[in-house]
Enzyme design. Structure first.
Site, PDB file in Angstrom:
ATOM      1  N   ARG A  73      32.856  -0.319 -21.725  1.00  0.00           N
ATOM      2  CA  ARG A  73      32.687  -0.706 -20.315  1.00  0.00           C
ATOM      3  C   ARG A  73      31.288  -0.300 -19.874  1.00  0.00           C
ATOM      4  NH1 ARG A  73      37.081   2.035 -16.682  1.00  0.00           N
ATOM      5  NH2 ARG A  73      38.491   0.528 -17.612  1.00  0.00           N
ATOM      6  N   ARG A 142      32.811   6.920 -11.375  1.00  0.00           N
ATOM      7  CA  ARG A 142      32.717   5.672 -12.152  1.00  0.00           C
ATOM      8  C   ARG A 142      31.710   4.708 -11.520  1.00  0.00           C
ATOM      9  NH1 ARG A 142      37.552   4.927 -15.092  1.00  0.00           N
ATOM     10  NH2 ARG A 142      38.314   6.953 -15.760  1.00  0.00           N
ATOM     11  N   LYS A 218      39.283  11.062 -12.910  1.00  0.00           N
ATOM     12  CA  LYS A 218      38.358   9.985 -12.547  1.00  0.00           C
ATOM     13  C   LYS A 218      38.077  10.023 -11.055  1.00  0.00           C
ATOM     14  CE  LYS A 218      40.959   6.608 -14.070  1.00  0.00           C
ATOM     15  NZ  LYS A 218      41.762   5.384 -14.276  1.00  0.00           N
ATOM     16  N   LYS A 220      36.113   7.550  -7.872  1.00  0.00           N
ATOM     17  CA  LYS A 220      35.571   6.209  -7.632  1.00  0.00           C
ATOM     18  C   LYS A 220      34.925   6.106  -6.266  1.00  0.00           C
ATOM     19  CE  LYS A 220      38.677   4.192 -10.857  1.00  0.00           C
ATOM     20  NZ  LYS A 220      39.742   3.217 -11.101  1.00  0.00           N
ATOM     21  N   CYS A 439      45.234  -7.566 -13.943  1.00  0.00           N
ATOM     22  CA  CYS A 439      44.544  -6.609 -14.810  1.00  0.00           C
ATOM     23  C   CYS A 439      44.610  -7.092 -16.263  1.00  0.00           C
ATOM     24  CB  CYS A 439      45.199  -5.234 -14.692  1.00  0.00           C
ATOM     25  SG  CYS A 439      46.814  -5.187 -15.480  1.00  0.00           S
ATOM     26  N   CYS A 445      45.552  -2.999 -23.553  1.00  0.00           N
ATOM     27  CA  CYS A 445      45.789  -1.794 -22.756  1.00  0.00           C
ATOM     28  C   CYS A 445      46.996  -1.012 -23.288  1.00  0.00           C
ATOM     29  CB  CYS A 445      46.036  -2.159 -21.295  1.00  0.00           C
ATOM     30  SG  CYS A 445      46.359  -0.666 -20.341  1.00  0.00           S
ATOM     31  N   CYS A 484      51.327  -2.428 -15.229  1.00  0.00           N
ATOM     32  CA  CYS A 484      51.947  -1.119 -14.994  1.00  0.00           C
ATOM     33  C   CYS A 484      51.502  -0.631 -13.619  1.00  0.00           C
ATOM     34  CB  CYS A 484      51.547  -0.133 -16.102  1.00  0.00           C
ATOM     35  SG  CYS A 484      49.977   0.706 -15.828  1.00  0.00           S
ATOM     36  N   CYS A 488      45.220  -1.223 -11.586  1.00  0.00           N
ATOM     37  CA  CYS A 488      43.851  -1.628 -11.936  1.00  0.00           C
ATOM     38  C   CYS A 488      43.367  -2.889 -11.212  1.00  0.00           C
ATOM     39  CB  CYS A 488      43.726  -1.800 -13.441  1.00  0.00           C
ATOM     40  SG  CYS A 488      44.016  -0.252 -14.318  1.00  0.00           S
TER      41      CYS A 488
HETATM   42 FE1  SRM Z   1      42.120   0.965 -14.669  1.00  0.00          FE
HETATM   43  C1  SRM Z   1      43.475   3.083 -16.920  1.00  0.00           C
HETATM   44  C2  SRM Z   1      41.500  -1.284 -17.048  1.00  0.00           C
HETATM   45  C3  SRM Z   1      40.152  -0.707 -12.497  1.00  0.00           C
HETATM   46  C4  SRM Z   1      43.520   2.703 -12.071  1.00  0.00           C
HETATM   47  N1  SRM Z   1      42.380   0.937 -16.661  1.00  0.00           N
HETATM   48  C5  SRM Z   1      42.919   1.944 -17.416  1.00  0.00           C
HETATM   49  C6  SRM Z   1      42.741   1.640 -18.913  1.00  0.00           C
HETATM   50  C7  SRM Z   1      41.457   2.236 -19.368  1.00  0.00           C
HETATM   51  C8  SRM Z   1      43.919   2.075 -19.807  1.00  0.00           C
HETATM   52  C9  SRM Z   1      43.811   3.427 -20.447  1.00  0.00           C
HETATM   53  O1  SRM Z   1      43.706   4.451 -19.738  1.00  0.00           O
HETATM   54  O2  SRM Z   1      43.857   3.486 -21.675  1.00  0.00           O
HETATM   55  C10 SRM Z   1      42.679   0.086 -18.841  1.00  0.00           C
HETATM   56  C11 SRM Z   1      41.955  -0.596 -19.989  1.00  0.00           C
HETATM   57  C12 SRM Z   1      42.533  -1.958 -20.261  1.00  0.00           C
HETATM   58  C13 SRM Z   1      41.741  -2.756 -21.211  1.00  0.00           C
HETATM   59  O3  SRM Z   1      42.238  -3.020 -22.331  1.00  0.00           O
HETATM   60  O4  SRM Z   1      40.638  -3.176 -20.879  1.00  0.00           O
HETATM   61  C14 SRM Z   1      42.125  -0.122 -17.455  1.00  0.00           C
HETATM   62  N2  SRM Z   1      40.934  -0.625 -14.795  1.00  0.00           N
HETATM   63  C15 SRM Z   1      40.886  -1.486 -15.842  1.00  0.00           C
HETATM   64  C16 SRM Z   1      40.092  -2.729 -15.504  1.00  0.00           C
HETATM   65  C17 SRM Z   1      39.326  -3.313 -16.676  1.00  0.00           C
HETATM   66  C18 SRM Z   1      41.069  -3.751 -14.900  1.00  0.00           C
HETATM   67  C19 SRM Z   1      40.566  -5.165 -14.742  1.00  0.00           C
HETATM   68  O5  SRM Z   1      41.388  -6.025 -15.038  1.00  0.00           O
HETATM   69  O6  SRM Z   1      39.453  -5.403 -14.300  1.00  0.00           O
HETATM   70  C20 SRM Z   1      39.229  -2.171 -14.359  1.00  0.00           C
HETATM   71  C21 SRM Z   1      37.938  -1.568 -14.837  1.00  0.00           C
HETATM   72  C22 SRM Z   1      37.090  -1.138 -13.675  1.00  0.00           C
HETATM   73  C23 SRM Z   1      35.728  -0.623 -14.050  1.00  0.00           C
HETATM   74  O7  SRM Z   1      34.862  -1.437 -14.367  1.00  0.00           O
HETATM   75  O8  SRM Z   1      35.540   0.587 -13.982  1.00  0.00           O
HETATM   76  C24 SRM Z   1      40.144  -1.083 -13.816  1.00  0.00           C
HETATM   77  N3  SRM Z   1      41.810   1.032 -12.650  1.00  0.00           N
HETATM   78  C25 SRM Z   1      41.048   0.174 -11.942  1.00  0.00           C
HETATM   79  C26 SRM Z   1      41.334   0.282 -10.541  1.00  0.00           C
HETATM   80  C27 SRM Z   1      40.729  -0.556  -9.438  1.00  0.00           C
HETATM   81  C28 SRM Z   1      39.515   0.070  -8.836  1.00  0.00           C
HETATM   82  O9  SRM Z   1      39.044   1.102  -9.310  1.00  0.00           O
HETATM   83  O10 SRM Z   1      39.034  -0.484  -7.855  1.00  0.00           O
HETATM   84  C29 SRM Z   1      42.321   1.260 -10.418  1.00  0.00           C
HETATM   85  C30 SRM Z   1      43.028   1.663  -9.101  1.00  0.00           C
HETATM   86  C31 SRM Z   1      42.189   2.537  -8.253  1.00  0.00           C
HETATM   87  C32 SRM Z   1      42.376   3.974  -8.640  1.00  0.00           C
HETATM   88  O11 SRM Z   1      41.701   4.416  -9.562  1.00  0.00           O
HETATM   89  O12 SRM Z   1      43.238   4.621  -8.048  1.00  0.00           O
HETATM   90  C33 SRM Z   1      42.601   1.729 -11.747  1.00  0.00           C
HETATM   91  N4  SRM Z   1      43.255   2.642 -14.513  1.00  0.00           N
HETATM   92  C34 SRM Z   1      43.784   3.147 -13.361  1.00  0.00           C
HETATM   93  C35 SRM Z   1      44.660   4.247 -13.679  1.00  0.00           C
HETATM   94  C36 SRM Z   1      45.472   5.094 -12.667  1.00  0.00           C
HETATM   95  C37 SRM Z   1      44.686   6.243 -12.161  1.00  0.00           C
HETATM   96  C38 SRM Z   1      45.521   7.192 -11.357  1.00  0.00           C
HETATM   97  O13 SRM Z   1      45.002   7.815 -10.456  1.00  0.00           O
HETATM   98  O14 SRM Z   1      46.706   7.350 -11.623  1.00  0.00           O
HETATM   99  C39 SRM Z   1      44.645   4.354 -15.094  1.00  0.00           C
HETATM  100  C40 SRM Z   1      45.435   5.364 -15.950  1.00  0.00           C
HETATM  101  C41 SRM Z   1      44.877   6.723 -15.918  1.00  0.00           C
HETATM  102  O15 SRM Z   1      43.776   6.987 -15.441  1.00  0.00           O
HETATM  103  O16 SRM Z   1      45.590   7.595 -16.412  1.00  0.00           O
HETATM  104  C42 SRM Z   1      43.772   3.324 -15.582  1.00  0.00           C
HETATM  105 FE1  SF4 Z   2      46.607  -1.290 -18.188  1.00  0.00          FE
HETATM  106 FE2  SF4 Z   2      48.209  -0.656 -16.203  1.00  0.00          FE
HETATM  107 FE3  SF4 Z   2      45.597  -0.829 -15.784  1.00  0.00          FE
HETATM  108 FE4  SF4 Z   2      46.969  -3.019 -16.204  1.00  0.00          FE
HETATM  109  S1  SF4 Z   2      47.258  -1.624 -14.455  1.00  0.00           S
HETATM  110  S2  SF4 Z   2      45.026  -2.491 -17.205  1.00  0.00           S
HETATM  111  S3  SF4 Z   2      48.513  -2.366 -17.631  1.00  0.00           S
HETATM  112  S4  SF4 Z   2      46.586   0.645 -17.057  1.00  0.00           S
END
Ligand code: SRM
Ligand code: SF4
Length: 575
Positions: A73, A142, A218, A220, A439, A445, A484, A488
């Site tokens: 990323r 991030r 993390k 943001k 997502c 993922c 899930c 994201c």
């Molecule tokens: Fe996310 C984890 C993809 C934006 C909340 N996210 C992941 C992971 C890395 C899975 C992992 O931990 O192994 C996913 C990788 C999937 C893949 O195969 O690419 C993943 N997140 C994404 C992306 C690519 C979704 C998309 O379809 O665009 C986004 C990448 C953003 C970037 O460029 O940095 C992405 N993730 C978000 C957002 C939206 C935002 O930030 O505006 C959120 C919700 C906001 C937040 O953070 O609260 C988000 N991602 C999570 C979480 C839950 C965090 C939490 O507080 O519980 C995880 C899991 C974790 O961190 O344990 C996670």
């Molecule tokens: Fe993976 Fe859940 Fe984030 Fe979708 S919402 S990319 S399933 S961690």
């Protein structure tokens, strides 16, 4: 006695500022994987170890190790990329990754499917194009998101500048990244449109802001420029809302403690909108941001990673505590927040002329996936555009793409390329198809419980059919889905959301708004596709019959059922 530190805290402590044994892990030819501790550390460098889940069972039966590969990323504050950078990322996708580029919900690029032996070359290729991946993942600040639809105005440029400064300011200072991936070099602008490598002193690292164990989780940050809330500012740990007076940036409202992630069945985890804290002049942005980060660094939960985001720090101690702590560290409270108004969180599709006289065109890219398949030869088309375009590209927080700053004389050529490569989906798609987000989910993922990106086109087709059936064809409806509850695609901020529970099963959420200021709520749990469609059919029919004027679905649900269960009985009666 205080709870023991989480295992990740120990890994960070022992990592020598993010080094661990990453270099050795990457060099080990016997496995496609990293050593376990290094799988945590590599996140801080912008990459995740993954394995193809579609192949897991087959590989297990063949007694092979999982098909390991890496997602990388980028860090791209405000989502800006030059045409040369676009071409470089396109080359990376072909040479090292799975042939696709993925635009994320935080305005970054992702590539998937990079094998371990090519990690270094891939990261080096990105850096040579002046795109790094530092802190794109991990317990750090991030990629900083910034509003992308003010059409090249001075205000937009100013907001973008602040997003870059904020990203730079909060970056880890460790030089581990340069040591491990770039042989102790760093790429800088050469001044002639290219880059050159310069040596980095990797011997004297300190982390003055983040400290040696970085943040508890993390973090943001984002900057919104009203009236557009494309960054979903209330989903950020740290958000700034630009306040404009007499056409000039007078400062920012600070919001803090947003976050979407939760775990099914664990009420102690939840999505939360950021709280509005106060107003600050522009020149205090970095100081205030750093102070919020330092509060979270010092008070965030380092034992339980499911309880470690700033939102929990604030809720555990109370908002008044946060105000006091911030004021104490800043030497006084912030001024009261200033009024602001958001009109929508979606993208501004199609062509429009910016204040700078140049043209912008926003393209619809479902789930941000850029490939030469399905929808048309999109990757080739954008490559061709990147070869002639003289402005820049802008990735949006809705996974879409703006081709920005096109001179009037160049517009016909770009238009022809868009048509030739069927990149004009924004003109053909219904509002629901244009605005929907999903997502990544399966197959990459590891946390996905159900499909999202791969299921979205079919789901949207079903939504269109149901809307049509209720006489609502062409109505705007903000729908988002994730595999899930981590959030994201920020599904909690959609009018209608499906959140994966198990293969083929989703929880259905309704009642959010289209401006990113109100969260939706759980309506039905664990539904299969048939039950989802039956339920939505009833809800849409009820909405069609009982809405006031042009009332949107989310607002309708919220007006009728501001709290408590949503009960439409047989769905036949008037509200
Ligand atoms: Fe996310 C984890 C993809 C934006 C909340 N996210 C992941 C992971 C890395 C899975 C992992 O931990 O192994 C996913 C990788 C999937 C893949 O195969 O690419 C993943 N997140 C994404 C992306 C690519 C979704 C998309 O379809 O665009 C986004 C990448 C953003 C970037 O460029 O940095 C992405 N993730 C978000 C957002 C939206 C935002 O930030 O505006 C959120 C919700 C906001 C937040 O953070 O609260 C988000 N991602 C999570 C979480 C839950 C965090 C939490 O507080 O519980 C995880 C899991 C974790 O961190 O344990 C996670
Ligand atoms: Fe993976 Fe859940 Fe984030 Fe979708 S919402 S990319 S399933 S961690």
């Amino acid at each position: 006695m205080s709870a023991p530190l989480s295992p990740v805290e120990k890994i960070k402590t022992q990592s020598r500022l993010l080094r661990g044994t990453l270099a050795e892990s990457v060099a080990d030819p016997l496995t496609g994987a990293l050593r376990e501790d290094d799988t945590q550390l590599i996140k801080f460098h912008g990459s995740y170890q993954q394995d193809d889940r579609d192949l897991r069972e087959e590989r297990r039966l063949q007694k092979l190790e999982p098909a390991y590969s890496f997602m990388i990323r980028t860090r791209l504050p405000g989502g800006i990329a030059t045409p040369a950078q676009w071409r470089a990322m396109d080359d990376v996708a072909t040479t090292f990754a799975n042939g696709t580029l993925r635009l994320t919900t935080r305005q970054a690029f992702q590539v998937h499917g990079v094998v371990k032996r090519e990690l270094k070359a891939t990261i080096a290729a990105m850096n040579a194009a002046l795109i790094d991946t530092i802190a794109a993942c991990g317990d750090v600040n991030r990629n900083v998101v910034a509003s992308s639809h003010a059409g090249g105005s001075d205000l937009e440029a100013e907001v973008l500048r602040w997003s870059r400064r904020l990203s730079e300011h909060l970056l880890p200072r460790s030089t581990a990244y340069y040591e491990i991936w770039l042989d102790g070099k760093k790429y800088v602008d050469s001044g002639d449109g290219g880059s050159r490598a310069v040596s980095v002193d990797t011997a004297h690292d300190v982390e003055p802001i983040l400290g040696p164990t970085y943040l508890p989780r993390k973090f943001k940050a984002g900057i919104a420029l009203p009236p557009v809330n494309d960054v979903d500012v209330f989903a950020q740990d740290l958000g700034f809302i630009a306040i404009v007076a007499d056409g000039r940036l007078s400062g920012f409202n600070l919001v803090a403690g947003g976050g979407m992630g939760a775990t099914h069945g664990e009420p102690a985890t939840y999505a939360r909108l950021a709280s509005l804290i106060g107003f600050l002049p522009p020149e205090r942005l970095l100081e205030v941001a750093q102070t919020v980060v330092e509060i979270q660094r010092d008070f965030g939960d380092r034992s339980n990673r499911k309880h470690a985001r700033l939102k929990y720090t604030i809720d555990d101690r109370g908002l008044p505590w946060f105000h006091e702590e911030l004021a104490r560290r800043l030497g006084g409270p912030l001024a009261p927040p200033q009024p602001f108004r958001f009109t929508g969180s979606g993208d501004r599709f199609g062509w429009y002329q910016g204040e700078n006289g140049l043209w912008q065109v926003t393209l619809r890219i479902p789930s941000g996936r850029i490939a030469d398949r399905g929808q048309g030869p999109w990757r080739s088309g954008l490559r061709r555009i990147a070869e002639v375009h003289t402005g820049h590209f802008r990735l949006t927080p809705n996974q879409n793409l703006v081709i920005a700053d096109i001179a009037t004389a160049d517009r016909p050529a770009i238009e022809a390329l868009l048509r030739e490569h069927q990149l004009d989906l924004h003109e053909r798609a219904s509002p629901v198809r244009r605005d929907a987000l999903a997502c990544v989910a399966l197959p990459t993922c590891p946390l996905a419980m159900a499909e999202a990106e791969r299921y979205l086109p079919e789901l949207v087709g079903q939504l269109e059919r149901l809307l049509d059936k209720s006489g609502l064809a062409g109505e705007p409806l903000l729908a988002r889905m994730t595999g899930c509850p981590n959030g994201c695609a920020r599904p909690q901020l959609a009018e209608l959301a499906l959140i994966g529970k198990a293969p083929g099963r989703y929880n259905l959420y309704v009642g959010g708004d289209s401006r990113g200021v109100r969260m939706n709520r759980l309506h039905r749990e664990n539904l299969d596709e048939t039950s989802i469609l039956t339920e939505l059919d009833r809800l849409f029919a009820y909405w069609a019959r009982n809405r006031q004027s042009q009332e949107r679905f989310g607002d309708f649900v919220h007006r009728l059922w501001p709290a408590g269960p949503i009960d439409i009985g047989t769905g036949a009666g008037a509200a």
